[in-house]
Design an enzyme around this catalytic site. Sequence first.
Site, PDB file in Angstrom:
ATOM      1  N   ASN A 105     -11.315 -31.121   9.909  1.00  0.00           N
ATOM      2  CA  ASN A 105     -11.070 -32.363  10.662  1.00  0.00           C
ATOM      3  C   ASN A 105     -12.380 -32.820  11.322  1.00  0.00           C
ATOM      4  O   ASN A 105     -13.403 -32.138  11.230  1.00  0.00           O
ATOM      5  CB  ASN A 105      -9.949 -32.141  11.668  1.00  0.00           C
ATOM      6  CG  ASN A 105     -10.378 -31.266  12.830  1.00  0.00           C
ATOM      7  OD1 ASN A 105     -11.214 -30.374  12.680  1.00  0.00           O
ATOM      8  ND2 ASN A 105      -9.815 -31.503  13.996  1.00  0.00           N
ATOM      9  N   CYS A 107     -13.963 -32.803  14.174  1.00  0.00           N
ATOM     10  CA  CYS A 107     -14.799 -31.994  15.070  1.00  0.00           C
ATOM     11  C   CYS A 107     -14.940 -30.553  14.635  1.00  0.00           C
ATOM     12  O   CYS A 107     -15.458 -29.716  15.390  1.00  0.00           O
ATOM     13  CB  CYS A 107     -14.240 -32.069  16.477  1.00  0.00           C
ATOM     14  SG  CYS A 107     -14.302 -33.741  17.139  1.00  0.00           S
ATOM     15  N   GLU A 109     -12.846 -28.061  14.049  1.00  0.00           N
ATOM     16  CA  GLU A 109     -12.025 -26.946  14.521  1.00  0.00           C
ATOM     17  C   GLU A 109     -10.803 -26.652  13.665  1.00  0.00           C
ATOM     18  O   GLU A 109     -10.107 -25.660  13.893  1.00  0.00           O
ATOM     19  CB  GLU A 109     -11.571 -27.189  15.979  1.00  0.00           C
ATOM     20  CG  GLU A 109     -10.469 -28.215  16.161  1.00  0.00           C
ATOM     21  CD  GLU A 109     -10.974 -29.631  16.343  1.00  0.00           C
ATOM     22  OE1 GLU A 109     -10.251 -30.455  16.930  1.00  0.00           O
ATOM     23  OE2 GLU A 109     -12.103 -29.921  15.887  1.00  0.00           O
TER      24      GLU A 109
END
Length: 431
Positions: A105, A107, A109
């Site tokens: 995704n 960012c 994570e």
Amino acid sequence: NMAVLRCDHPDIVEFIEAKTREGEFSNFNLSVGITDKFMQALLKDKEFDLINPRTGKASRKVSARAIFNLIAGAAWQTGDPGLIFLDEVNRENPTPAIGRIEATNPCGELPLLSYESCNLGSINLARMVDGNAVNWDKLKYHIKLGVRFLDDVIEINKFPLPEIKEITFANRKIGLGVMGFADMLVKLGVAYNSKKAVNFAGRLMGFIHRESIRASAELAGERGVFPNYKKSVYAKNGPKLRNATVNTIAPTGTISIIAGCSSGIEPIFAVSFVRNVLSGTKLFEVNPAFEEMARGRGVYNKTLLNKIASRGSLKGMKEIPKSIKDAFVTAFDVSAEQHLLIQSAFQRHTDNSVSKTINLPSDATAEDIRRIYLTAYKLKLKGITVYRYGSKIDQVLSFNYKSERRPAKAASVVMAESEYSGGCATGTCPF
């Protein structure tokens, strides 16, 4: 957006350098997908093959060290690209029979298969402390509630594409995480940049993961296992689970501002600062835990706050008792190595991944970044992101940072844009 390209793609050089042109891809995070094969070639200072993705055949050989140096140089200049260790990600892939994970995704994570969706929620750890001790029963209750809540989200969500709905329902991945970790440490009297903090992080996330698995197993007994369970790594000897994954450490940019806590697992970025909001309004903010502690010790006053707001840290302030300075460790008081150890402690007990920015002073070097990236690989992190202060014109945090290698300039106040919560200084980690 997140753009990921494998390290062995023929266009990898152009990809690495894409954001070195000012203004290009400003709404994208970039990460290079790193393989074990690449790392082995790097460590042995050998060449490796670039593979044509259409034919699967080698197109040419390049120096692994040259590519790695390009990555570190671009990250030093712009903050991008980060790294995603694809083989480490796939060693922990709970449904390898369904497909290989190639990206994450925005960012970093949450490693995802094609069309899988991002379903995250975070517990405010600052609220899980009573007095100077963790309330483990309270935390356990909210873990159980959070897992059920996120599983419910899958049921009621309206999906934009049938492919997204199909794979989301098949694997039912959720990512229960945390925010306010730095605030929790302050309340417990543990310095963020201490060995005790690293040990505590491992104990804390170990507890959260065990209870998350237990909560998902209880849901499976009530609602059934996720449909792809028989194709998962749990099918032989694992627990019967409702969700293929249960934990994620997200940056929590916006929700931590709303909750009034520190973001994700990041350290406090400033004890007091000025936030720029709508129409040019400037709001002076003070960390509430610092205010309470300073008032209790009789050192709280406006003159002190103005002085603190002109710095990035309490370091060197004789007016502040040592016990308070030790508790309120800010982002640039933390060494890169300590940032990495905290991230590693959480990653060991997180079945998805961990969003964490390794904040660096403006005078950090490309060699510093090379060393950080190599350490991240050795620690078996799934991904790594660095940010050298001042490497982006449009960063959402500004202050006169004083490092060991360079004194601060005449101080103004620490300034943060409205959306800045203390993690990613580039403004591209909103969730």
